[in-house]
Design a protein around this motif. Structure first.
Motif, PDB file in Angstrom:
ATOM      1  N   THR A  52       1.933  -2.418  -0.718  1.00  0.00           N
ATOM      2  CA  THR A  52       0.734  -1.606  -0.882  1.00  0.00           C
ATOM      3  C   THR A  52       0.187  -1.216   0.497  1.00  0.00           C
ATOM      4  O   THR A  52       0.879  -1.301   1.504  1.00  0.00           O
ATOM      5  N   THR A  90      -2.705  13.913   3.105  1.00  0.00           N
ATOM      6  CA  THR A  90      -2.386  13.367   1.783  1.00  0.00           C
ATOM      7  C   THR A  90      -3.372  12.265   1.422  1.00  0.00           C
ATOM      8  O   THR A  90      -3.991  11.654   2.289  1.00  0.00           O
ATOM      9  N   ASP A  93      -3.445   6.521  -0.941  1.00  0.00           N
ATOM     10  CA  ASP A  93      -3.209   5.837  -2.210  1.00  0.00           C
ATOM     11  C   ASP A  93      -3.423   4.334  -2.052  1.00  0.00           C
ATOM     12  O   ASP A  93      -2.726   3.677  -1.283  1.00  0.00           O
ATOM     13  N   ARG A 301       7.055   3.576   2.413  1.00  0.00           N
ATOM     14  CA  ARG A 301       7.014   4.892   1.778  1.00  0.00           C
ATOM     15  C   ARG A 301       5.891   5.788   2.300  1.00  0.00           C
ATOM     16  O   ARG A 301       5.882   6.989   2.022  1.00  0.00           O
ATOM     17  N   SER A 303       2.845   5.640   1.265  1.00  0.00           N
ATOM     18  CA  SER A 303       2.014   5.991   0.108  1.00  0.00           C
ATOM     19  C   SER A 303       0.534   6.003   0.466  1.00  0.00           C
ATOM     20  O   SER A 303      -0.232   6.821  -0.051  1.00  0.00           O
ATOM     21  N   CYS A 304       0.138   5.095   1.342  1.00  0.00           N
ATOM     22  CA  CYS A 304      -1.249   5.051   1.797  1.00  0.00           C
ATOM     23  C   CYS A 304      -1.372   5.700   3.170  1.00  0.00           C
ATOM     24  O   CYS A 304      -2.173   6.609   3.367  1.00  0.00           O
TER      25      CYS A 304
END
Length: 333
Positions: A52, A90, A93, A301, A303-304
């Protein structure tokens, strides 16, 4: 550097990330809820596990340390956060409140310590979740790890938010060279101020771990005595950090049991398992982490944190080990 120390540094970095990924699905749950739904989580619940924001911020922390070394300043951290985060297009997340507050403060021109104190998240676990690389970087030197963690934390935290990060960093640094889990727990506890909320909570958790009962009974008691159920969020640093030290001590430093203790205690499970995983990974080395787990995690990734996409944690850990080795050579000359 001997291979054993390098493997402990790898254990700290990979151990944090694997704990994070294992704990992500049980975040926000209670032990009773986890039992009802899963009985006991013993493996990844996702077919495509990933860390995460905890692991992505840890990677950012590692990159900052590798760039600036032990001379890093709060201004350096703020500069790198601004470059990596302020103009990100972006969505963040899964980004935590303390980090988002800090990013907004940096965008307004605030610098540490103001960026980490002009918010309502002084006590969140966002610093403690990302300091595994600091402990690895300061291998064997808990005091230096606590100092560096204090510098890193100021961009987003103050007071207990900083102190809990220092506790985890110090414990992880001690674990790289420690011969017992007790040394690790004591190093973390000693990094907190006397009579602070953080210290009292860690002491309470360690007392539960040392108490009577089976492992499951002590985990139940740990949740009952440490979890702050009346607060709507589970990211309170003194709670999450204490739970991490508690599950680590109940497992007596064993990597698998420490991490699964964090996963199955719920609350901020990804962060709890990440902190316990960093300490236990550093104590036991990468070989103590099941290969079936290390093989499942690929590059980050983003993602955050979009800038962290593609980061390879194995290479990051080895870069930290190389830096530790280089500093040792300079010291020995």
């Amino acid at each position: 550097m001997d291979e054993g120390t390098r493997n402990r540094i790898r254990g700290a970095v990979l151990g944090q990330a694997i704990g994070d990924a294992l704990g992500a699905p049980t975040e926000g749950m209670t032990r009773a809820g986890i039992r009802e739904q899963f009985d006991r989580v013993v493996d990844f619940l996702s077919d495509d596990p990933a860390g995460t924001d905890d692991t992505e911020y840890a990677a950012l922390t590692a990159q900052i340390l590798l760039k600036y070394g032990t001379a890093v300043t709060p201004a350096d951290v703020a500069r790198e956060w601004t470059a990596a985060l302020v103009d990100q297009e972006t969505p963040f997340d899964g980004g935590g409140f303390s980090e988002m507050d800090a990013i907004h403060n940096l965008a307004k021109g605030l610098l540490p310590p103001a960026s980490g104190s002009d918010n309502h998240e002084l006590w969140s676990d966002g610093s403690a979740m990302r300091v595994a690389p600091i402990g690895a970087f300061a291998a064997g030197d808990p005091a230096e790890a606590a100092r560096l963690a204090g510098i890193d934390a100021q961009v987003s935290h103050a007071l207990d938010g900083i102190w809990c990060g220092q506790a985890v960093a110090a414990a992880t640094a001690a674990a790289v060279t420690a011969s017992s889990w007790q040394e690790v727990a004591n190093a973390g506890l000693n990094a907190t101020p006397e009579d602070s909320w953080s210290r009292r909570m860690i002491e309470k958790a360690l007392a539960v771990a040392a108490g009577p009962g089976t492992e499951d009974e002590r985990l139940d008691e740990l949740e009952r005595r440490v979890a702050i159920f009346h607060y709507p969020w589970a990211d309170v640093a003194p709670e999450a950090t204490a739970l991490a030290f508690g599950v680590f001590a109940i497992a007596e430093g064993d990597y698998v049991e420490a991490v699964l203790g964090g996963v199955n205690i719920g609350r901020d499970a990804d962060t709890i398992a990440a902190m316990a995983g960093a300490m236990a990974g550093a104590l036991n080395g990468i070989d103590a982490i099941p290969t079936k787990w290390t093989k499942r995690l690929g590059p980050l990734r983003g993602s955050c944190i979009a800038a962290m996409a593609g980061v390879d944690l194995w290479r990051l850990a080895d870069s930290i080990a190389d830096s530790v080795d280089a500093r040792k050579v300079l010291t020995d000359v």
